[in-house]
Structure formats: structure tokens, C-alpha cells
Design a protein around this motif. Structure first.
Motif, PDB file in Angstrom:
ATOM      1  N   ASN A 227       0.844  -1.198   0.000  1.00 26.54           N
ATOM      2  CA  ASN A 227       0.000   0.000   0.000  1.00 26.54           C
ATOM      3  C   ASN A 227       0.884   1.255   0.000  1.00 26.54           C
ATOM      4  O   ASN A 227       1.482   1.625   1.003  1.00 26.54           O
ATOM      5  N   ARG A 228       0.955   1.901  -1.163  1.00 28.64           N
ATOM      6  CA  ARG A 228       1.872   3.039  -1.327  1.00 28.64           C
ATOM      7  C   ARG A 228       1.489   4.217  -0.429  1.00 28.64           C
ATOM      8  O   ARG A 228       2.359   4.922   0.107  1.00 28.64           O
ATOM      9  N   GLU A 229       0.188   4.450  -0.270  1.00 33.20           N
ATOM     10  CA  GLU A 229      -0.259   5.577   0.553  1.00 33.20           C
ATOM     11  C   GLU A 229       0.135   5.395   2.016  1.00 33.20           C
ATOM     12  O   GLU A 229       0.495   6.349   2.704  1.00 33.20           O
ATOM     13  N   LEU A 230       0.063   4.161   2.484  1.00 36.62           N
ATOM     14  CA  LEU A 230       0.466   3.898   3.876  1.00 36.62           C
ATOM     15  C   LEU A 230       1.981   4.026   4.041  1.00 36.62           C
ATOM     16  O   LEU A 230       2.459   4.510   5.068  1.00 36.62           O
ATOM     17  N   ARG A 231       2.712   3.590   3.013  1.00 39.04           N
ATOM     18  CA  ARG A 231       4.169   3.781   3.059  1.00 39.04           C
ATOM     19  C   ARG A 231       4.482   5.277   3.136  1.00 39.04           C
ATOM     20  O   ARG A 231       5.364   5.718   3.865  1.00 39.04           O
ATOM     21  N   GLU A 317       8.211   0.123 -14.884  1.00 43.43           N
ATOM     22  CA  GLU A 317       7.904  -1.114 -15.619  1.00 43.43           C
ATOM     23  C   GLU A 317       7.005  -2.033 -14.792  1.00 43.43           C
ATOM     24  O   GLU A 317       6.058  -2.645 -15.292  1.00 43.43           O
ATOM     25  N   LEU A 318       7.271  -2.084 -13.483  1.00 41.02           N
ATOM     26  CA  LEU A 318       6.533  -3.004 -12.608  1.00 41.02           C
ATOM     27  C   LEU A 318       5.140  -2.476 -12.275  1.00 41.02           C
ATOM     28  O   LEU A 318       4.151  -3.208 -12.371  1.00 41.02           O
ATOM     29  N   ASP A 319       5.057  -1.202 -11.887  1.00 41.15           N
ATOM     30  CA  ASP A 319       3.801  -0.660 -11.371  1.00 41.15           C
ATOM     31  C   ASP A 319       3.374   0.659 -11.996  1.00 41.15           C
ATOM     32  O   ASP A 319       2.469   1.323 -11.483  1.00 41.15           O
ATOM     33  N   GLY A 320       4.050   1.067 -13.072  1.00 44.07           N
ATOM     34  CA  GLY A 320       3.674   2.316 -13.728  1.00 44.07           C
ATOM     35  C   GLY A 320       3.966   3.554 -12.891  1.00 44.07           C
ATOM     36  O   GLY A 320       3.321   4.591 -13.070  1.00 44.07           O
ATOM     37  N   ILE A 321       4.906   3.459 -11.967  1.00 47.90           N
ATOM     38  CA  ILE A 321       5.285   4.619 -11.140  1.00 47.90           C
ATOM     39  C   ILE A 321       6.116   5.560 -12.010  1.00 47.90           C
ATOM     40  O   ILE A 321       7.197   5.210 -12.472  1.00 47.90           O
ATOM     41  N   ASP A 322       5.601   6.773 -12.235  1.00 44.11           N
ATOM     42  CA  ASP A 322       6.348   7.666 -13.121  1.00 44.11           C
ATOM     43  C   ASP A 322       7.258   8.622 -12.351  1.00 44.11           C
ATOM     44  O   ASP A 322       8.084   9.308 -12.947  1.00 44.11           O
ATOM     45  N   ARG A 323       7.082   8.703 -11.026  1.00 48.21           N
ATOM     46  CA  ARG A 323       7.980   9.540 -10.227  1.00 48.21           C
ATOM     47  C   ARG A 323       8.284   8.811  -8.925  1.00 48.21           C
ATOM     48  O   ARG A 323       7.408   8.629  -8.089  1.00 48.21           O
ATOM     49  N   LEU A 324       9.517   8.397  -8.776  1.00 48.03           N
ATOM     50  CA  LEU A 324       9.927   7.643  -7.593  1.00 48.03           C
ATOM     51  C   LEU A 324      10.075   8.591  -6.402  1.00 48.03           C
ATOM     52  O   LEU A 324      10.783   9.598  -6.488  1.00 48.03           O
ATOM     53  N   GLU A 325       9.382   8.270  -5.302  1.00 40.94           N
ATOM     54  CA  GLU A 325       9.443   9.099  -4.095  1.00 40.94           C
ATOM     55  C   GLU A 325      10.233   8.364  -2.997  1.00 40.94           C
ATOM     56  O   GLU A 325      10.515   7.179  -3.119  1.00 40.94           O
ATOM     57  N   SER A 330      12.863   1.893  -0.577  1.00 43.61           N
ATOM     58  CA  SER A 330      13.126   0.580   0.031  1.00 43.61           C
ATOM     59  C   SER A 330      12.309  -0.515  -0.640  1.00 43.61           C
ATOM     60  O   SER A 330      12.794  -1.626  -0.858  1.00 43.61           O
ATOM     61  N   TYR A 331      11.053  -0.190  -0.957  1.00 42.79           N
ATOM     62  CA  TYR A 331      10.129  -1.175  -1.529  1.00 42.79           C
ATOM     63  C   TYR A 331      10.628  -1.676  -2.885  1.00 42.79           C
ATOM     64  O   TYR A 331      10.765  -2.890  -3.108  1.00 42.79           O
ATOM     65  N   TYR A 332      10.949  -0.750  -3.790  1.00 41.42           N
ATOM     66  CA  TYR A 332      11.386  -1.170  -5.128  1.00 41.42           C
ATOM     67  C   TYR A 332      12.835  -1.653  -5.138  1.00 41.42           C
ATOM     68  O   TYR A 332      13.192  -2.512  -5.952  1.00 41.42           O
ATOM     69  N   SER A 333      13.654  -1.126  -4.236  1.00 41.75           N
ATOM     70  CA  SER A 333      15.030  -1.633  -4.130  1.00 41.75           C
ATOM     71  C   SER A 333      15.013  -3.105  -3.731  1.00 41.75           C
ATOM     72  O   SER A 333      15.765  -3.914  -4.270  1.00 41.75           O
ATOM     73  N   GLU A 334      14.137  -3.444  -2.788  1.00 40.21           N
ATOM     74  CA  GLU A 334      14.041  -4.837  -2.344  1.00 40.21           C
ATOM     75  C   GLU A 334      13.568  -5.732  -3.482  1.00 40.21           C
ATOM     76  O   GLU A 334      14.096  -6.828  -3.691  1.00 40.21           O
ATOM     77  N   LYS A 335      12.572  -5.248  -4.237  1.00 42.02           N
ATOM     78  CA  LYS A 335      12.053  -6.042  -5.357  1.00 42.02           C
ATOM     79  C   LYS A 335      13.104  -6.203  -6.464  1.00 42.02           C
ATOM     80  O   LYS A 335      13.244  -7.276  -7.054  1.00 42.02           O
ATOM     81  N   LEU A 336      13.852  -5.130  -6.724  1.00 43.64           N
ATOM     82  CA  LEU A 336      14.899  -5.197  -7.745  1.00 43.64           C
ATOM     83  C   LEU A 336      16.025  -6.130  -7.296  1.00 43.64           C
ATOM     84  O   LEU A 336      16.546  -6.926  -8.101  1.00 43.64           O
ATOM     85  N   LYS A 337      16.346  -6.055  -6.029  1.00 48.37           N
ATOM     86  CA  LYS A 337      17.393  -6.936  -5.484  1.00 48.37           C
ATOM     87  C   LYS A 337      16.974  -8.397  -5.619  1.00 48.37           C
ATOM     88  O   LYS A 337      17.764  -9.259  -5.995  1.00 48.37           O
ATOM     89  N   GLN A 338      15.710  -8.669  -5.323  1.00 46.18           N
ATOM     90  CA  GLN A 338      15.203 -10.042  -5.468  1.00 46.18           C
ATOM     91  C   GLN A 338      15.291 -10.492  -6.923  1.00 46.18           C
ATOM     92  O   GLN A 338      15.646 -11.636  -7.221  1.00 46.18           O
TER      93      GLN A 338
END
Length: 680
Positions: A227-231, A317-325, A330-338
């Protein structure tokens, strides 16, 4: 009867009541004052023994009471203890000034100092004499009376401001909670993290799940919650501690601390607070620190920008996020690392049961330094969770008493640290052994799982234990030169070098076993740990450099005209920013390292020490990571020597040469072996 005023070997925690502290401080200050008077009133000519050594061993009772009290104020505080801290800190500051501004005492110290070349002193005695002389000359002994008075006022005010700053950060951390009742809100969290959040809610008599700003709760949510809003909500809460314009706001405290430190430095004849501090550091000057940070920045920034671009493209590419905040990092770094390494903490954690990691760090220190740890249950402690150990060498000599406190609590500040309840020193032929403590905030066990550490928590445990070894293996005559009493940019070498063993197969095989099956960690996971060690290293380096630059932006300039904390911080971060700015957050208002702890003008020292540790571990790698000869050289020339000599001399005695920055850049993957850069 006041247990703090009775002779005690180990801290008598169970007998101490909060109301014992202030009377104990007042009595101990009086006793220490009488010891100082005895030195100044001694009719004999000043000598090294009757002046410098007498001064060194004065106030031991006060030092011990202070150690117990201020350690409790960090690890097990309450409102009463915080109130006492506000009352006694100015008294201690005033007493410190009574010593350094004592004209008669300074005359005696200066008399010995002026004759030092004729005294046939050992290197350690020369260092002690130099340190004592500078403690006067650098703290106002040569000032006229009106400036001495102002110095006292500044020190008293700073002691209270720093306490208030820390209390506000702790209160902000404790008051926030993210209460979730919909299962979809904890989607993505691993089962163990969900269970821990549910257990926390249950402990506070609430339904569902609770997430707090304590690291073991905050970090997994930022890393795994879908949940991006909660993050975002959690990230903004974490990043805005002390920045809400309410009674816990730290903006005025930051400005006051910076300006008072600057005024104090000017009073003493220094251009800035950083000029004052760095005179007693390996780096020596603010200019050298800036050059060092800039050199690393030039090497790290291109890599950081490439890594950030890769992360942005991956999120898009994964979630259509056009501006990384910031709350996406941490969330996408973990997914990319995996994706890149097929590795995540959930695969690793079963192999890092807390008790096994503790046994592992003990085993590593046994193989390197011949130490044996025996858990004991007859030592008084301040909380039931604290573990206590007696430490022995190979000949069964008692080396140290070791306290270990691993989990977050409401009365405990965040982070991880090492401290001592008693330093090592030699007095009247007795080698008084130290009482050392490691305090951390690791994930707790749940009803179904033991405490399983993330790999980052494993390296943190090894890091703090490295500081612990610096205290445990101390072997000096004088307490103020013992253990971690070294230049601040040298103090992180023993801690940071220990982290290296966490990445080595030979070390991991000693303790990384599955908590259920007992199977050793698979070779492929070890390889993945090593392969991923430099993942996003450019971004991590940029982050650390940004903290060092922010520190220098507060302390390496004239801050008189700064009126807005956030604006000043934004300017300091300008050259290191990757994520969009968030106006709701401010790091300075919760940057306890530099506004509460001892890292003002010294945050660069983490990176400085990384150069030392990379260079030092390269030596271990060349000879074997458990090579006894190299380990003994490290123990004898670094760990046991404390601050008895210039740290560069100690390092060169261990390594045979000065450290090279290439070692760090190569390890971090920021330098091809063919590149050439200047060393420090």
C-alpha cells in the motif's frame, strides 16, 4: 542508604531508585571537588605524578555514577530520569568548567607540560599530559574572566538543549503509531512481520496490526508493504520527527545548538565549531573533511545516478510509477534486489536466529583473539531482557564483563550503540578490567518464531560488537586513554572492520544455520550475499556523504544568519539529492548523532573509517580471515592501545603503511582496479 555511594564492583541496578541519583551526583561532585582542591593546594612542586596522574584518577566515583545514570537514560529511561538529567547535566557542565577554568590548577598542569622534554615519560604518559594540557587550553583556561563566565553559560545551556533535543525525538517516536485493521493494508508483509505487528497491537489492547517508528517495525513495512499511501504516511511521520511546530519541535533547538557551538568556538579562538573539533581528529581541518567528502562524491555520484535511473525504470515497468518518491525507495530496491540476485531477507532470516548470531560473533572473536564468553546469571541488570557474560582469554584470565541488550522498548532510544559502565585502567599494580555494554533494537521473537535477524541487523550486531572488542581488549594505564577513547574518526575502525566477516563463507558457516532444521546456510545464498554486497552502493554512499555534508553545513560555517532549518538543510543536500524534496520532512530536527550525541563535525568519520576498515580487511584477506598473526597485530596495535598514541602511528604499526582510499572504492565497486585516485 544510597547504593550509588557505596563501593560497588558491578552496577547495583536492582537497588537503585530514581531518587538516589541526584543526591549521589551532589555528593560525588563534592568529593571530586575536594580531590581537585588537594591537587591545587599541594605545597610540593608540580610533578607528573602529583598533578597529571592525580587529576586523571580524580572523580572516579562521579564517573561511575554518570555512566550508570546516562546509560539508563538511553536504554531504560522514564519521565523522572529525564527530569533528573535536565537538573544534573548543568551541574556536571559547571563542575567540568570549574576544573578547566581553575587558574591555579592550570598553572600546575602547564608547569609540568613546559618541562615534558626533561621528564623521561612513556608515549602513553606524553599523550596523557598533552591531553590534559589541551583540555584546559582548548576549553578556556587562557580566557579573561568575562569570557570564562560566558563560556560557562554556553556550556550549561548546551547541556540542557542536547537533552531536550533527544527527549523530543524519543517522545515523537513513541507517540506515533499506524493502526491497521484491514488485512489488505498489510499485504506484502512477510508472515513473521505481520505476526510481529499483530503482537504489538495485542500488547496495546488493539485489534489488527500496529506499525511504529521503531526500526524493527518501520523498516520491514517500508520494504514490503504494497500500500503506497500507507508507506507515504509512515515515511512522512518518520521524516518529520521534531518538525511539527508543537511542543516537541526541535527547530529552535537546532538553531540554538549550532549558534552556541559557533559562539563557543569563537570565544576559544577558532573560526568555527568544526575547526575546534577537528584539531583533535585525524582529518585535522574542515577543508580536509570537505575535500575527502568531495572526492568520494565525485566517484559515487555517477554510479548513484545510474542506480537511481535503473530503480526508476524498474518501478515504472513493474507498477507504472512515473515519479519515484522516498517512500518507494526501500520497496522497489528490495524487489529489484530479489530480481537481480534472487535474494531477500525472508530467505536469509531463518539462518540468522539472534542466539546463533551472538554465538557466531563470539566464535569469530575466539578464533581471532582467543576470547571465551560465558553467560552468567548472577550479575545485576537494569531489565530482564539484558544478557550478561564474563569474558576470559585463552589462559583463563578474566578480561571483561559484557552486557547485551537487544530489543526495542518504550524507554529506550532507537539505534544501536556500545558503552561502558567501567573503563579499563591500571592502578596500584591492578589491571582493572572493563564492564562493556552493547545496546541494539532488533526484531523480537513472536509466539511462533524466535528473533530472526535481517542481514542488516546481523552486520549491526557485528559492528557494535567491534566497538565492544575495542573496550574489552583495552590494556592501558590511564582510563581516559582506554578502549574507545580515541580520535573520533578512528573509533569506527574496530566496529566497521568486524562487519566484513558477515560476508565471508568461513565465518558464516560457523553460525548461519536454519533455526528449524539446523542445516547450514547454502553456498548459493552465501554467494548471493557476496554478489549483492555492492548493490546500490553508489546510492548508499551518496546517502552517507549527504549526512556528512549536512553536519559540516551546520558546524563548518558561521550559522548566525540561518533562520530557517529546512531551507538550510535543502541547500546542504543539493549536490546529493536523488529523490524529490518532501517539504513535510526535515532530517536535522531528528539528527541525534550530531545534535545530541558526539558526532558534531564528525559524521564524516563513518566514511573515513570505511577507508581504514577496507584497507585493514584487505590485509586479513591476503593472509586469511582468521590468520592469528594478523589478528594479533590488530589486537596489539589497535584494539588494546586505545588513545595512547596518534592513531595513524598505531595503524601503520599494524598495516605497515597508511591506508589507501582505493581499497574502499574497489570494495564498493566504485573504482576499476585500473583507475588511480589519490589516497588520504
Amino acid at each position: 542508604m544510597n547504593p550509588l555511594l557505596e563501593p560497588f564492583d558491578t552496577a547495583p541496578f536492582s537497588k537503585i531508585k530514581d531518587e538516589h541519583f541526584k543526591p549521589a551526583f551532589l555528593r560525588a561532585i563534592d568529593e571530586a571537588r575536594a580531590e581537585i582542591d588537594a591537587i591545587t593546594e599541594n605545597p610540593e612542586n608540580p610533578t607528573f605524578e602529583n598533578t597529571i596522574e592525580a587529576l586523571e584518577f580524580s572523580g572516579r566515583q562521579l564517573d561511575r555514577i554518570s555512566s550508570v545514570f546516562f546509560n539508563l537514560n538511553s536504554a531504560e529511561t522514564n519521565e523522572h530520569i529525564q527530569k533528573i538529567a535536565q537538573e544534573v547535566s548543568p551541574l556536571l557542565s559547571e563542575f567540568g568548567n570549574d576544573i578547566t577554568l581553575n587558574t591555579e590548577l592550570f598553572k600546575k598542569v602547564k608547569s609540568v607540560y613546559d618541562e615534558k622534554d626533561e621528564l623521561d615519560l612513556s608515549p602513553e604518559q606524553i599523550m596523557l599530559l598533552d591531553k590534559k594540557y589541551k583540555s584546559f587550553s582548548r576549553n578556556g583556561a587562557n580566557l579573561p574572566e568575562d569570557k570564562k563566565k560566558r563560556l560557562r553559560e554556553i556550556d550549561a545551556e548546551l547541556s540542557k538543549l542536547k537533552l531536550t533535543f533527544g527527549e523530543n525525538v524519543l517522545a515523537e517516536t513513541n507517540k506515533y503509531e499506524l493502526h491497521l485493521t484491514d488485512e489488505s493494508d498489510v499485504e506484502g508483509l512477510p508472515e513473521g512481520e505481520k505476526e510481529a505487528a499483530a503482537q504489538l497491537a495485542e500488547a496495546r489492547e488493539k485489534e489488527g496490526w500496529l506499525v511504529t517508528l521503531n526500526y524493527p517495525s518501520y523498516i520491514p513495512f517500508m520494504k514490503y508493504a504494497e500500500n503506497r499511501e500507507l508507506r507515504k504516511e509512515l515515511s512522512l511521520a518518520f521524516g518529520s520527527k521534531g518538525f511539527h511546530g508543537d511542543e516537541l519541535d526541535n527547530q529552535k533547538n537546532v538553531l540554538k545548538i549550532a549558534k552556541l557551538r559557533y559562539e563557543r568556538a569563537n570565544l576559544l579562538g577558532y573560526k568555527t565549531h568544526a575547526d575546534f573539533v577537528l584539531e583533535e581528529r585525524m582529518a585535522e581541518t574542515p577543508e580536509k573533511v570537505r575535500e575527502f567528502l568531495q572526492e568520494l562524491l565525485e566517484k559515487a555520484k555517477p554510479a548513484a545516478e545510474r542506480e537511481f535511473k535503473q530503480l526508476e525504470e524498474f518501478a515504472n515497468e513493474l507498477d507504472g510509477i512515473d515519479r519515484l518518491e522516498k517512500w518507494d525507495g526501500s520497496y522497489y530496491s528490495e524487489k529489484l534486489k530479489q530480481k537481480l540476485f534472487d535474494l531477500d531477507d525472508e530467505k536469509l532470516k531463518p539462518y540468522f536466529k539472534l542466539e546463533n548470531v551472538i554465538a557466531g560473533v563470539f566464535k569469530v572473536s575466539e578464533l581471532l583473539f582467543g576470547l571465551r564468553f560465558e553467560e552468567v546469571f548472577d550479575i545485576d541488570k537494569y531489565h530482564e531482557e539484558v544478557k550478561t557474560y564474563r569474558v576470559y582469554d585463552q589462559a583463563n584470565n578474566f578480561i571483561c564483563l559484557f552486557y547485551a541488550d537487544f530489543h526495542p522498548r518504550e524507554g529506550k532510544r532507537g539505534g544501536a550503540w556500545m558503552t561502558t559502565y567501567r573503563p579499563q585502567y591500571i592502578r596500584n599494580g591492578e589491571n582493572v578490567r572493563p564492564h562493556v555494554s552493547n545496546v541494539c533494537n532488533f526484531t523480537r521473537s513472536t509466539s511462533t518464531k524466535p528473533s530472526l535477524l535481517t542481514f542488516n541487523e546481523v552486520t549491526t550486531l557485528f559492528h557494535e560488537f567491534g566497538h565492544g572488542l575495542h573496550g574489552m581488549l583495552a590494556n592501558t594505564v590511564y582510563p581516559s586513554l582506554s578502549g574507545t577513547s580515541v580520535y573520533w574518526d578512528f573509533v569506527e575502525l574496530p566496529s566497521q572492520v568486524m562487519e566484513n566477516w558477515c560476508y565471508e563463507k568461513e565465518a558464516l558457516e560457523l553460525f548461519a544455520t536454519h533455526y528449524e532444521t539446523g542445516d547450514p546456510i547454502p553456498m548459493e545464498l552465501i554467494e548471493k550475499i557476496k554478489d549483492s554486497a555492492t548493490f546500490q552502493e553508489g546510492m548508499q554512499t551518496l546517502r552517507q556523504l549527504s549526512f556528512g555534508l549536512l553536519d559540516m553545513a551546520w558546524h563548518g560555517i558561521d550559522p548566525t544568519d540561518i533562520s530557517d532549518v529546512k531551507t538550510h538543510e535543502v541547500q546542504a543536500f543539493k549536490g546529493t539529492r536523488l529523490y524529490p524534496e518532501t517539504p513535510e520532512t526535515c532530517m536535522s530536527t531528528a539528527f541525534a548523532h550530531i545534535f545530541q550525541g558526539g558526532y558534531s563535525s564528525g559524521y564524516y568519520s563513518y566514511k573515513w573509517a570505511e577507508v581504514l576498515d577496507a584497507d585493514a580487511f584487505a590485509y586479513f584477506k591476503e593472509e586469511g580471515i582468521f590468520n592469528k598473526e594478523v589478528a594479533t597485530k590488530f589486537k596489539d596495535n589497535v584494539l588494546s592501545q586505545g588513545g595512547t598514541e596518534n592513531p595513524m602511528l598505531l595503524y601503520k604499526r599494524f598495516r605497515g603503511a597508511e591506508p589507501k582510499v582505493e581499497a574502499l572504492l574497489e570494495r564498493a565497486g566504485l573504482l576499476k582496479k585500473t583507475d588511480m585516485v589519490s589516497s588520504k
